[in-house]
Write an enzyme that holds these catalytic residues in place. Structure first.
Site, short mmCIF file in Angstrom:
data_model
loop_
_atom_site.label_atom_id
_atom_site.label_comp_id
_atom_site.label_asym_id
_atom_site.label_seq_id
_atom_site.Cartn_x
_atom_site.Cartn_y
_atom_site.Cartn_z
N ASN A 17 -94.11 -8.93 8.20
CA ASN A 17 -92.81 -9.59 8.05
C ASN A 17 -91.90 -8.85 7.49
O ASN A 17 -90.79 -9.21 6.83
CB ASN A 17 -92.70 -10.86 7.59
CG ASN A 17 -93.52 -10.79 6.04
OD1 ASN A 17 -93.66 -9.84 5.72
ND2 ASN A 17 -93.25 -12.23 5.64
N TYR A 22 -100.35 -10.27 -5.19
CA TYR A 22 -100.53 -11.20 -4.50
C TYR A 22 -101.69 -12.31 -4.96
O TYR A 22 -102.40 -12.80 -3.96
CB TYR A 22 -100.99 -10.94 -2.96
CG TYR A 22 -99.62 -10.49 -2.14
CD1 TYR A 22 -98.53 -11.39 -2.04
CD2 TYR A 22 -99.70 -9.09 -1.39
CE1 TYR A 22 -97.48 -10.83 -1.21
CE2 TYR A 22 -98.65 -8.64 -0.55
CZ TYR A 22 -97.65 -9.61 -0.38
OH TYR A 22 -96.49 -9.26 0.24
N HIS A 59 -91.05 -7.56 1.57
CA HIS A 59 -91.20 -8.61 0.23
C HIS A 59 -89.96 -8.50 -0.42
O HIS A 59 -89.32 -7.54 -0.65
CB HIS A 59 -92.44 -8.00 -0.44
CG HIS A 59 -92.47 -8.53 -1.90
ND1 HIS A 59 -92.91 -10.00 -1.97
CD2 HIS A 59 -91.91 -8.29 -2.98
CE1 HIS A 59 -93.07 -10.28 -3.38
NE2 HIS A 59 -92.26 -9.46 -4.08
N GLU A 91 -92.52 -7.84 -11.29
CA GLU A 91 -92.70 -7.23 -10.20
C GLU A 91 -92.00 -5.66 -10.42
O GLU A 91 -92.82 -4.91 -10.35
CB GLU A 91 -92.38 -7.63 -8.79
CG GLU A 91 -93.17 -9.04 -8.47
CD GLU A 91 -92.77 -10.02 -7.26
OE1 GLU A 91 -91.61 -9.59 -6.77
OE2 GLU A 91 -93.45 -10.79 -7.04
N LYS A 93 -92.38 -3.04 4.11
CA LYS A 93 -93.74 -2.81 4.23
C LYS A 93 -94.23 -1.98 5.13
O LYS A 93 -93.19 -1.50 6.02
CB LYS A 93 -94.12 -4.52 4.73
CG LYS A 93 -94.07 -5.74 3.63
CD LYS A 93 -94.59 -6.81 4.19
CE LYS A 93 -94.24 -7.86 3.05
NZ LYS A 93 -94.89 -9.34 3.47
N ARG A 134 -85.85 -10.63 8.31
CA ARG A 134 -86.91 -10.96 9.17
C ARG A 134 -86.60 -11.40 10.51
O ARG A 134 -87.33 -11.24 11.55
CB ARG A 134 -87.79 -11.99 8.37
CG ARG A 134 -88.51 -11.35 7.15
CD ARG A 134 -89.08 -12.26 6.18
NE ARG A 134 -89.93 -11.65 5.21
CZ ARG A 134 -90.55 -12.31 4.02
NH1 ARG A 134 -89.96 -13.67 3.75
NH2 ARG A 134 -91.37 -11.84 3.35
N PHE A 160 -106.22 -15.46 5.05
CA PHE A 160 -105.90 -14.37 5.72
C PHE A 160 -105.42 -13.23 4.56
O PHE A 160 -105.25 -12.10 4.91
CB PHE A 160 -104.43 -14.75 6.00
CG PHE A 160 -103.23 -15.44 5.18
CD1 PHE A 160 -102.73 -14.58 4.09
CD2 PHE A 160 -103.43 -16.63 5.07
CE1 PHE A 160 -101.79 -15.26 3.48
CE2 PHE A 160 -102.53 -17.30 4.24
CZ PHE A 160 -101.64 -16.64 3.32
N ARG A 201 -82.94 -12.88 -1.39
CA ARG A 201 -84.42 -13.52 -0.77
C ARG A 201 -83.36 -14.22 0.74
O ARG A 201 -84.10 -14.26 1.83
CB ARG A 201 -84.75 -14.68 -1.60
CG ARG A 201 -85.78 -14.59 -2.42
CD ARG A 201 -87.14 -14.40 -1.80
NE ARG A 201 -88.00 -15.51 -1.32
CZ ARG A 201 -89.15 -15.56 -1.27
NH1 ARG A 201 -89.91 -14.53 -1.30
NH2 ARG A 201 -89.84 -16.59 -0.92
N THR A 237 -90.83 -16.66 5.37
CA THR A 237 -91.74 -15.86 5.58
C THR A 237 -92.14 -15.47 6.97
O THR A 237 -92.70 -14.46 7.35
CB THR A 237 -93.15 -16.67 4.74
OG1 THR A 237 -92.61 -16.89 3.41
CG2 THR A 237 -94.18 -15.74 4.80
P1 DAT Z 1 -92.95 -14.00 1.06
O1 DAT Z 1 -93.23 -12.87 1.31
O2 DAT Z 1 -92.12 -15.03 2.01
O3 DAT Z 1 -92.67 -14.65 -0.42
P2 DAT Z 1 -95.62 -15.50 0.13
O4 DAT Z 1 -95.45 -15.07 -0.92
O5 DAT Z 1 -96.01 -17.00 0.52
O6 DAT Z 1 -94.47 -15.43 1.29
O7 DAT Z 1 -96.76 -14.75 1.01
C1 DAT Z 1 -96.89 -13.40 0.92
C2 DAT Z 1 -97.23 -12.52 2.11
O8 DAT Z 1 -98.51 -13.04 2.72
C3 DAT Z 1 -96.23 -12.82 3.46
O9 DAT Z 1 -95.22 -12.04 3.40
C4 DAT Z 1 -97.06 -12.59 4.40
C5 DAT Z 1 -98.20 -13.20 4.30
N1 DAT Z 1 -98.64 -14.44 4.50
C6 DAT Z 1 -98.24 -15.73 3.82
N2 DAT Z 1 -98.84 -16.70 4.36
C7 DAT Z 1 -99.46 -16.34 5.62
C8 DAT Z 1 -100.34 -16.76 6.63
N3 DAT Z 1 -100.29 -18.05 6.96
N4 DAT Z 1 -100.82 -15.87 7.54
C9 DAT Z 1 -100.61 -14.68 7.42
N5 DAT Z 1 -100.01 -13.99 6.31
C10 DAT Z 1 -99.54 -14.67 5.42
MG MG Z 2 -93.89 -14.24 -2.18
#
Ligand code: DAT
Ligand code: MG
Length: 154
Positions: free
Chosen positions: A112, A49, A115, A126, A9, A102, A57, A85, A91
């Site tokens: 973070n 996403y 991905h 993906e 990212k 992370r 957010f 992973r 996350t």
């Molecule tokens: P991951 O990237 O661990 O698979 P995810 O798919 O639930 O997590 O979310 C995708 C991305 O969205 C994550 O890397 C960062 C952002 N994100 C998730 N939850 C968030 C939150 N509560 N506040 C801000 N950004 C968030």
């Molecule tokens: Mg995810």
């Protein structure tokens, strides 16, 4: 061998950490079937996403993902989805263990660093979303016999 998908990212590329993160996967014995830099469009982010589109957010997430170009990668190895992973950590970087990407490079949820696909099914989707077939390469590292035992290599 299994393939998974990662995005380095803007919090990795823009902080000059991309090489360090890539190095971790290579050191582990995983290898790249594809790797390229790109600027993420609104359209591809809304697809990638989609499960978060209604979250408050989401606009911030989009802006964070477009702050600089990203580096996308297709990583190959046995059980690559789960191995990668686990290497990334949860996350929220503040909850991630030291030793994870992370946990070693971030202190944020939004920024973070990386991905990684969360299931074999999503990895396939993906990889196809971000790579054309000609951008993926079928090869094995010459050291493959020192990375896996004979019975682990299918
Ligand atoms: P991951 O990237 O661990 O698979 P995810 O798919 O639930 O997590 O979310 C995708 C991305 O969205 C994550 O890397 C960062 C952002 N994100 C998730 N939850 C968030 C939150 N509560 N506040 C801000 N950004 C968030
Ligand atoms: Mg995810």
């Amino acid at each position: 061998m299994e393939r998974t998908f990662i995005i380095l990212k803007p919090s990795a590329v823009g902080r000059g950490l991309a090489g360090e993160v890539i190095n971790r996967f290579e050191r582990r014995g995983l290898f790249f079937a594809g790797l390229k830099m790109m600027q993420l469009s609104d359209a591809i982010l809304e697809e990638h996403y989609a499960h978060l589109k209604n979250k408050p957010f989401f606009p911030m997430l989009k802006r964070a993902m477009q702050a600089t170009p990203v580096i996308v990668g297709c990583i190959e190895g046995k059980d690559a989805v789960q191995v990668v992973r686990t290497m990334c950590g949860p996350t929220n970087c503040r909850e991630a263990q030291p030793g994870t990407v992370r946990g070693d490079f971030g202190v944020s949820v939004e920024h973070n660093i990386i991905h990684a696909s969360d299931s074999k099914e999503n990895a396939v989707i993906e990889i196809n979303r971000f790579f054309q077939p000609k951008e993926l390469f079928d090869y094995k590292p010459v050291s493959i016999n020192l990375i896996y035992g004979q019975d682990e290599m299918n």
